[in-house]
Design an enzyme around this catalytic site. Structure first.
Site, mmCIF file in Angstrom:
data_model
loop_
_atom_site.group_PDB
_atom_site.id
_atom_site.type_symbol
_atom_site.label_atom_id
_atom_site.label_comp_id
_atom_site.label_asym_id
_atom_site.label_seq_id
_atom_site.Cartn_x
_atom_site.Cartn_y
_atom_site.Cartn_z
ATOM 1 N NE ARG A 138 14.416 14.531 -0.834
ATOM 2 C CZ ARG A 138 14.469 13.204 -0.801
ATOM 3 N NH1 ARG A 138 14.156 12.479 -1.865
ATOM 4 N NH2 ARG A 138 14.835 12.571 0.298
ATOM 5 C CB THR A 151 -0.933 0.021 1.239
ATOM 6 O OG1 THR A 151 -0.130 -0.168 2.404
ATOM 7 C CG2 THR A 151 -1.979 -1.068 1.155
ATOM 8 C CG HIS A 185 16.066 10.189 -7.303
ATOM 9 N ND1 HIS A 185 14.996 10.922 -6.846
ATOM 10 C CD2 HIS A 185 16.392 9.339 -6.286
ATOM 11 C CE1 HIS A 185 14.691 10.538 -5.610
ATOM 12 N NE2 HIS A 185 15.516 9.567 -5.257
ATOM 13 C CB CYS A 199 15.817 5.340 -5.640
ATOM 14 S SG CYS A 199 15.610 6.446 -4.256
HETATM 15 C C1 2RA Z 1 15.310 9.248 -1.157
HETATM 16 N N1 2RA Z 1 16.792 7.485 -1.815
HETATM 17 O O1 2RA Z 1 15.263 9.692 -2.300
HETATM 18 C C2 2RA Z 1 15.758 7.876 -0.901
HETATM 19 C C3 2RA Z 1 14.604 6.936 -0.929
HETATM 20 N N2 2RA Z 1 15.015 5.593 -0.769
HETATM 21 O O2 2RA Z 1 14.997 9.884 -0.166
#
Ligand code: 2RA
Length: 354
Positions: A252, A11, A259, A129
């Site tokens: 981020r 989920t 990514h 990832c």
């Molecule tokens: C992130 N790599 O992007 C991590 C998630 N597993 O925060």
């Protein structure tokens, strides 16, 4: 008999993508059993066009399971993957709990498939990832030219922080959308978010809308973020280069999913752009988009939802011998998580039914 698959954590953000991937790929599975916490048990989810009722995660739920995929937080995997393995399943774990365990192979099927056969704990780990975004490309270049150093800056999507990350970014974008008065004074975006969203929790330590945030994961020694150490440690393990020099800065960005990485890669000998293009174009699940004259290069918005990783902006570094600079994009929920896990599970299914 077709093998039985259990999906633990069906989920969550990755689990949801997993169910659609399982519905799209060649149907090699007999039963697909969905397992989740007591809270989600009883829910109906669609897999392969059929409603499947989610069962509670218990030791008995692994009875008769051949392969169990885990898309759950580290502590849940740490507890339950060994239980699945003890019940006779091969556990394919997408958490960070086992990746650096010397008795657990860390697998990218296009790069080190043979390592999956040596799994004394009955557990196989799926890489993080961010590492996975560049592995198909870097694995192919390493096989040909021998990698010696990697310097990486990541541009990571909100969904890397799960559904909470996606929800938070959409909420922030709703606040800043159309506001031409924001992004002009220090702190104005932060103040606007507090004004509209109050103290609603965010998985990001600073505003993500109209911003970039140089932080992903948790604090480790000497100021490193866990994500940066994962890039280093996992790249070394997957590529089989224990002393590979790696340095990463993880950032981020206000992208929902996919990514991107700027990679500065040094090899044992010079590599031309043409040679790199040739190797990358031949690599499985890598697509080269690289025509600077017509401004063709990968971007996250153009890569999301696709299976391959996309590489472009390949250049020979002007001041660093034997070094290429390049940019790579990969859907962090697909190649970066669910797809690689599904691919590993399929490899194991083929091995079990051979
Ligand atoms: C992130 N790599 O992007 C991590 C998630 N597993 O925060």
């Amino acid at each position: 008999r077709k093998p039985t698959l259990a999906v633990v954590g069906a989920t969550g953000a990755v689990g949801t993508v997993m169910l659609s991937i399982l519905s799209e790929r060649a149907d090699i599975w007999g039963e697909i059993r969905l397992l989740a916490s007591k809270r989600s048990a009883g829910k109906k989810l669609k897999v392969r066009g059929e409603d499947v009722v989610v069962q509670e995660l218990t030791a008995e739920a692994f009875h008769g399971v051949d392969v169990a995929m885990f898309d759950v937080p580290d502590e849940i995997s740490a507890q339950w993957a060994p239980i699945a393995a003890a019940a006779g399943a091969v556990a394919v774990d997408n958490s960070g709990a086992f990746r650096m365990d010397p008795d657990v192979p860390l697998i990218v099927p296009e790069v080190n498939p043979d390592a999956a056969r040596n799994r004394p704990r009955g557990i196989i780990a799926n890489p993080n990832c961010t590492t996975l975004t560049m592995m198909d490309g870097m694995g192919a270049l390493h096989a040909k030219f021998t990698l010696t150093e990697l310097v990486v800056a990541s541009y990571q999507a909100a969904s890397g922080a799960g559904q909470a990350g996606v929800d938070r970014l959409y909420d922030e974008l709703a606040v800043v959308g159309g506001r031409r008065d924001l992004g002009v004074r220090a702190g104005d975006v932060r103040a606007a978010l507090v004004d509209k969203l109050g103290d609603a929790p965010s998985p990001f330590p600073a505003p993500l809308a109209l911003n970039v945030v140089p932080w992903a994961g948790s604090l480790k020694d000497d100021g490193w973020a866990s994500e940066e150490l994962k890039v280093r440690n996992e790249s070394r393990k997957i590529l089989g280069i224990p002393d590979l020099k790696v340095s990463a800065t993880c950032v981020r960005v206000p992208v929902i999913t996919t990514h991107s990485l700027a990679v500065h890669a040094t090899f044992a000998s010079p590599v031309t752009v043409a040679q790199a293009h040739e190797v990358l174009s031949a690599a499985p699940n890598v697509v080269v988009i690289d025509d600077p004259a017509t401004l063709q290069f990968p971007t996250p918005a153009d890569s999301v939802g696709a299976d391959p990783t996309f590489v472009g902006r390949v250049r020979q570094a002007l001041d660093f011998p034997n070094t290429l600079d390049l940019f790579v994009c990969g859907d962090n929920l697909r190649k970066g998580a669910a797809l690689n896990t599904a691919h590993i599970a399929e490899m194991i299914a083929a091995e079990l039914t051979a």
